[in-house]
Design a protein around this motif. Structure first.
Motif, PDB file in Angstrom:
ATOM      1  N   HIS A 135      36.142  34.244  41.310  1.00 49.48           N
ATOM      2  CA  HIS A 135      37.468  33.362  40.679  1.00 49.48           C
ATOM      3  C   HIS A 135      38.870  33.463  41.294  1.00 49.48           C
ATOM      4  O   HIS A 135      39.345  32.381  41.350  1.00 49.48           O
ATOM      5  N   HIS A 168      41.869  31.072  43.379  1.00 46.85           N
ATOM      6  CA  HIS A 168      43.634  31.267  42.646  1.00 46.85           C
ATOM      7  C   HIS A 168      44.307  31.221  43.583  1.00 46.85           C
ATOM      8  O   HIS A 168      45.240  30.537  44.340  1.00 46.85           O
ATOM      9  N   SER A 228      47.584  37.001  37.035  1.00 43.93           N
ATOM     10  CA  SER A 228      46.576  36.636  36.152  1.00 43.93           C
ATOM     11  C   SER A 228      46.063  37.322  34.298  1.00 43.93           C
ATOM     12  O   SER A 228      47.449  38.768  35.292  1.00 43.93           O
ATOM     13  N   ASP A 230      43.552  29.005  34.286  1.00 44.00           N
ATOM     14  CA  ASP A 230      42.117  29.443  34.677  1.00 44.00           C
ATOM     15  C   ASP A 230      41.767  27.652  34.927  1.00 44.00           C
ATOM     16  O   ASP A 230      41.819  26.980  33.969  1.00 44.00           O
TER      17      ASP A 230
HETATM   18 ZN    ZN Z   1      42.210  34.044  36.429  1.00 41.99          ZN
END
Ligand code: ZN
Ligand code: KG4
Length: 389
Positions: A151, A155, A184, A356
């Motif tokens: 993830h 980003h 985040s 996200d």
């Molecule tokens: Zn995130």
């Protein structure tokens, strides 16, 4: 090359179909469902609820994305007993989801995609597993290669593609070494990138992430989840009206000799300040002026540390390009401060790609494959809540 990508690491369920050609990416279909309203009543993300909401939404979103990409074509297909059993094993406690997956596989053509990408971590494990197992099921039923994506790499990569049209992006040219500031709800990290796909974490938060601090301070101030955008809007008002606080919140680790961060003490300082103030002003949470002044001072403290440490890392590592990513990258004050204080070129993701989403997951796989990363497809992919870059 067409990629189907899935994201379920936290409170957004995302499914994207994108096509990459050379340095350009076109979004053929994209469907995103936010669980913000669901979690707002708890003031944060509740993992069991997140998992259930992902499981309910994921196949409807897949259909929406495939349909937008013109890849949802009705055609009856036989699903073998072995294949049905495989899907059931992936979701032993979710008959409804098994039914929806078998339905899409048996009533529609195999879509013309080349790869399936899914976020395998980091994040909330129960939430991650919904995406991972759905991706495994689809890759199996459609015989497509399946790849895990970190993830955080999503980003990082989200900043590398510049939006050129409503649905088109093109890869930016930039110089190495690059530094990625990842901010985040779950992470605050500085990652050094010497060459494509080589990530070296040089600092991270020791306790709360910066987005988490925004969310917790919002809660202290009686503002709904997620707090980042609300705090940011109030702070902006206070700045416009030149409302200064008669208090300075701490800037934790501002002068430490490393690139680590700490946000839990700042949050506690706000908590104590509000508690003490409430003794004199019992209705403080209804006083917009007071709340926005506190929001302003908190935002400035939180962001000063980010900007100062980022600047220091840029100097020490002779960084040529700064990349910013994660939900807090949507913060206007952070963008302004970085642009003012940092002298190297800065790449920000669009606001849509800051929080996200599954577009960045597909972009990350495309970026890996187009930079020659040798990847072997993983049929038995697992979710890992603590995955690191
Ligand atoms: Zn995130
Ligand atoms: O990247 P993201 O969508 O999810 C995670 O991977 O955590 O980031 C969500 C975080 C939340 O903490 C939210 O409050 C914060 O990003 N955020 C902001 C802003 N927009 C979202 N924080 C500050 N200012 C904003 N404008």
């Amino acid at each position: 090359m067409k990629i189907l990508s899935i994201e379920t690491s936290c409170d957004e369920t995302g499914v994207t179909i994108l096509e990459g050609i050379g340095d350009r990416i076109t979004i053929l279909g994209n469907a995103l469902a936010s669980q913000i309203e669901l979690h707002a009543q708890y003031g944060g993300v509740f993992p069991a609820l997140a998992k259930r909401a992902h499981a309910e939404k994921i196949i409807p979103l897949l259909k929406e994305a495939l349909s937008a990409a013109n890849l949802l074509r009705v055609s009856a297909r036989e699903i073998s007993t072995a294949d049905s059993a495989y899907i059931q094993e992936l979701f032993p406690h979710d008959e409804a989801l098994v039914g929806k997956i078998i339905d899409i596989a048996s009533h529609y053509e195999i879509p013309a995609i080349d790869y399936v990408a899914v976020t395998s971590g980091p994040g909330l494990e129960p939430a991650l597993w919904v995406g991972v197992n759905t991706a495994r099921a689809l890759a199996h039923l459609w015989s497509k290669p399946l790849y895990p994506i970190n993830h955080m790499e999503g980003h990082v990569v989200s900043a590398l593609f510049k939006q050129t049209g409503e649905k088109t992006y093109s890869l930016e040219e930039f110089e190495y070494p690059a530094l990625s500031l990842l901010v985040s709800g779950g992470h605050t990290e500085l990652v050094l990138i010497d060459s494509p796909l080589s990530y070296k974490k040089i600092g991270a938060t020791r306790d709360d992430a910066v987005g988490e601090a925004f969310d917790k301070v919002a809660r202290i101030l009686g503002l709904p989840y997620p707090g980042g955008p609300k705090i940011s809007a109030l702070a902006l008002d206070a700045r416009r009206q030149s409302q200064d606080a008669d208090i300075t919140f701490p800037r934790p680790m501002l002068h430490s000799q490393d690139y680590d961060f700490s946000y839990s003490g700042l949050k506690t300082a706000v908590l104590y300040y509000v508690r003490d103030l409430a003794k004199e002003h019992p209705n403080i949470l209804k006083n917009v002026k007071m709340i926005s002044t506190i929001a302003r001072e908190f935002e400035e403290a939180a962001i000063e540390v980010l900007v100062t440490k980022t600047k220091k890392a840029i100097e020490e590592y002779n960084v040529q390009t700064l990349l910013v990513g994660g939900g807090v990258a949507a913060n206007t004050y952070l963008r302004e401060q970085l642009s003012e204080k940092i002298s190297v070129p800065i790449l920000f993701p669009t606001r849509e790609l800051s929080t996200d989403n599954s577009i960045m997951i597909g972009m990350a796989l495309y970026y890996q494959l187009s930079h020659g990363k040798e990847k072997s497809a993983l049929e038995n992919l697992e979710a890992d809540g603590n995955l690191s870059l």
